[in-house]
Scaffold this active site. Sequence first.
Site, PDB file in Angstrom:
ATOM      1  N   LYS A 116       0.835  -1.215   0.000  1.00  0.00           N
ATOM      2  CA  LYS A 116       0.000   0.000   0.000  1.00  0.00           C
ATOM      3  C   LYS A 116       0.867   1.261   0.000  1.00  0.00           C
ATOM      4  O   LYS A 116       0.486   2.274  -0.581  1.00  0.00           O
ATOM      5  CB  LYS A 116      -0.932  -0.012   1.221  1.00  0.00           C
ATOM      6  N   GLU A 200      -2.373   7.640   8.085  1.00  0.00           N
ATOM      7  CA  GLU A 200      -3.205   8.475   7.220  1.00  0.00           C
ATOM      8  C   GLU A 200      -4.155   9.302   8.072  1.00  0.00           C
ATOM      9  O   GLU A 200      -4.564   8.876   9.150  1.00  0.00           O
ATOM     10  CB  GLU A 200      -4.081   7.594   6.309  1.00  0.00           C
ATOM     11  N   HIS A 235     -16.105  -5.126   6.432  1.00  0.00           N
ATOM     12  CA  HIS A 235     -15.371  -5.033   5.164  1.00  0.00           C
ATOM     13  C   HIS A 235     -15.858  -6.018   4.112  1.00  0.00           C
ATOM     14  O   HIS A 235     -15.180  -6.272   3.129  1.00  0.00           O
ATOM     15  CB  HIS A 235     -13.864  -5.156   5.394  1.00  0.00           C
ATOM     16  N   ARG A 291      -8.534  -7.439 -10.510  1.00  0.00           N
ATOM     17  CA  ARG A 291      -9.323  -8.632 -10.873  1.00  0.00           C
ATOM     18  C   ARG A 291     -10.710  -8.214 -11.360  1.00  0.00           C
ATOM     19  O   ARG A 291     -11.092  -7.057 -11.222  1.00  0.00           O
ATOM     20  CB  ARG A 291      -9.481  -9.511  -9.621  1.00  0.00           C
TER      21      ARG A 291
HETATM   22  C1  MV4 Z   1      -9.860   4.414   5.848  1.00  0.00           C
HETATM   23  C2  MV4 Z   1     -11.049   4.866   6.474  1.00  0.00           C
HETATM   24  C3  MV4 Z   1     -11.048   6.154   6.952  1.00  0.00           C
HETATM   25  N1  MV4 Z   1      -9.928   6.928   6.844  1.00  0.00           N
HETATM   26  N2  MV4 Z   1      -8.791   5.224   5.761  1.00  0.00           N
HETATM   27  C4  MV4 Z   1     -11.222  -0.127   5.238  1.00  0.00           C
HETATM   28  C5  MV4 Z   1     -10.695  -1.170   4.308  1.00  0.00           C
HETATM   29  C6  MV4 Z   1      -9.424  -0.636   3.817  1.00  0.00           C
HETATM   30  N3  MV4 Z   1      -9.129  -1.078   2.491  1.00  0.00           N
HETATM   31  C7  MV4 Z   1      -9.573   0.854   3.915  1.00  0.00           C
HETATM   32  N4  MV4 Z   1     -10.604   1.085   4.891  1.00  0.00           N
HETATM   33  C8  MV4 Z   1     -10.811   2.326   5.412  1.00  0.00           C
HETATM   34  N5  MV4 Z   1      -9.765   3.182   5.327  1.00  0.00           N
HETATM   35  C9  MV4 Z   1      -8.842   6.441   6.249  1.00  0.00           C
HETATM   36  N6  MV4 Z   1      -7.755   7.233   6.136  1.00  0.00           N
HETATM   37  C10 MV4 Z   1     -12.145   4.014   6.531  1.00  0.00           C
HETATM   38  C11 MV4 Z   1     -12.037   2.729   5.992  1.00  0.00           C
HETATM   39  C12 MV4 Z   1     -13.222   1.935   6.059  1.00  0.00           C
HETATM   40  C13 MV4 Z   1     -13.885   1.510   4.896  1.00  0.00           C
HETATM   41  C14 MV4 Z   1     -13.394   1.803   3.621  1.00  0.00           C
HETATM   42  C15 MV4 Z   1     -14.047   1.387   2.492  1.00  0.00           C
HETATM   43  C16 MV4 Z   1     -15.220   0.664   2.619  1.00  0.00           C
HETATM   44  C17 MV4 Z   1     -15.717   0.342   3.848  1.00  0.00           C
HETATM   45  C18 MV4 Z   1     -15.053   0.754   4.998  1.00  0.00           C
HETATM   46  C19 MV4 Z   1     -15.585   0.433   6.254  1.00  0.00           C
HETATM   47  C20 MV4 Z   1     -14.928   0.852   7.387  1.00  0.00           C
HETATM   48  C21 MV4 Z   1     -13.745   1.587   7.291  1.00  0.00           C
END
Ligand code: MV4
Length: 495
Positions: A116, A200, A235, A291
Amino acid sequence: MFQKILIANRGEIAIRIMRACRELGISTVAVYSEADRNALFAKYADEAVFVGPSPASQSYLRIDKILAAAEQTGAEGIHPGYGFLSENPAFAQACEEKGIVFIGPTSRSIERMGSKIAAREIMKNAGVPIIPGSEGGIVDPQEAVELVESIGYPVMLKPAAGGGGIGMKIVWNDETLGPALSSARSIAKSAFGDETIYVEKYLADPRHIEFQILADSKGRTIYVSDRECSIQRRHQKLIEESPSPIMTPELREEMGSIAVRAAEAIDYRSAGTVEFMYSRGDYYFLEMNTRLQVEHPITEMVTSVDLAKEQIRIAAGEPLAYSQDEIEIRGWAIECRINAEDPLNDFAPSPGRIKRYRSPGGPGIRVDSGVYVGFVIPPYYDSMISKVVAMGRDRKEAIARMERALYEYIVTGVKTNINFHLAVLRHERFRRGDINTNFLKEEAIMEEVKKVAEAEREKGLSLASALGADTRKVAAISAAVGAYMAHRETPPSEE
Ligand code: MV4
């Protein structure tokens, strides 16, 4: 074009890919595990090769066995579907070395999106907006405190090797930053074998919005449609729609062009998805999925582009069949993932034999599924029974058709999350399109699911319970629908 390909996957996605092959005149090879001996996808294929015991680690994840099956049957390409080996650069590379076409991007592109931190760096250099945060890994708590002085609390600690939310931590102040960092490092070490953590800015109430892209081997890349995927639990996406309720033609063109730039930055080829987080008018690159995704059908429904076919054509070296100008979004599509799980018992998986089954149909409904009456949903893999997609001229009609389709759906023998979907679809905030990734937590949806379940018990609102008033009639209907599976080994038992 290929004459024969192997599908290194199971269930509905294996059938989806084989349907594309049938239309393209390509013959198909399935691989199946012990638990999938009687699975529909293994019967749908022109040939099927047994690859091992039920646990995926001994069958669907065995690179050696999959490659041996391809060589033995003379398959020229392998489609990995989603999950399993689909984003494993070692598998893509092994295919490349054996001269078998991996129907996806190059192993190099997969690798470049794997870390990442590296992905953030690549995107930043390409002018793709990323969430404000650290440039590399953070080891020292003091270093973390200084970084946060510039971006402000709250912040999120994320494992560099992660994805899917495992090991992420929200931090609100200097006092808890040090302990959170050391705990995140040890969790990342045990989960991913890599303790690298980056920082972040934590985004409030973000939406998950992603763009489908297609890129051919001639260097042409287009965006196809945007998808809103904010309805998730732990998720795992449960409901997706295309377009996103917040999208405008201007924003689509802006974000779509950035998605194309992100794909071009890693010399991407094949179908792919660029994920964004959208928060209060700003959006940021999150990650790229290299994918074909579970939710690809909603993009197919609103654009008429057959993504599975395009992906296979691209892998065969053909140019994209569409220019950007030819992509047009018409109407609205919503997908509900129907899982064999019990929403009233913390969504516990509910594997087992399907006793009765009738999937919905009629105007605007598409069902992608890999099950049939008498099939035993194995406990070893994910619990998805099917994907119901409802299409309408606008969002309102798509929602109404989805509610009607869920009313028609008959599944007995296993528990399903159909009542959960009804509770969300009827929620006033969902109907307004006012959703974000915290929606399910904020709205106490489980209380609503209980009410839907109670109403079903008392009033028998679904077609399944209406027909259940006469058991013989429902048995006859199920039998008629299931008649094409008359050769099944194990007939369903009667209630
Ligand atoms: C975040 C966020 C808030 N702020 N990053 C969750 C999965 C991972 N791939 C990234 N995720 C998140 N990153 C920052 N800086 C909140 C999430 C997140 C989320 C993101 C996408 C879809 C669903 C989610 C559910 C909870 C938290």
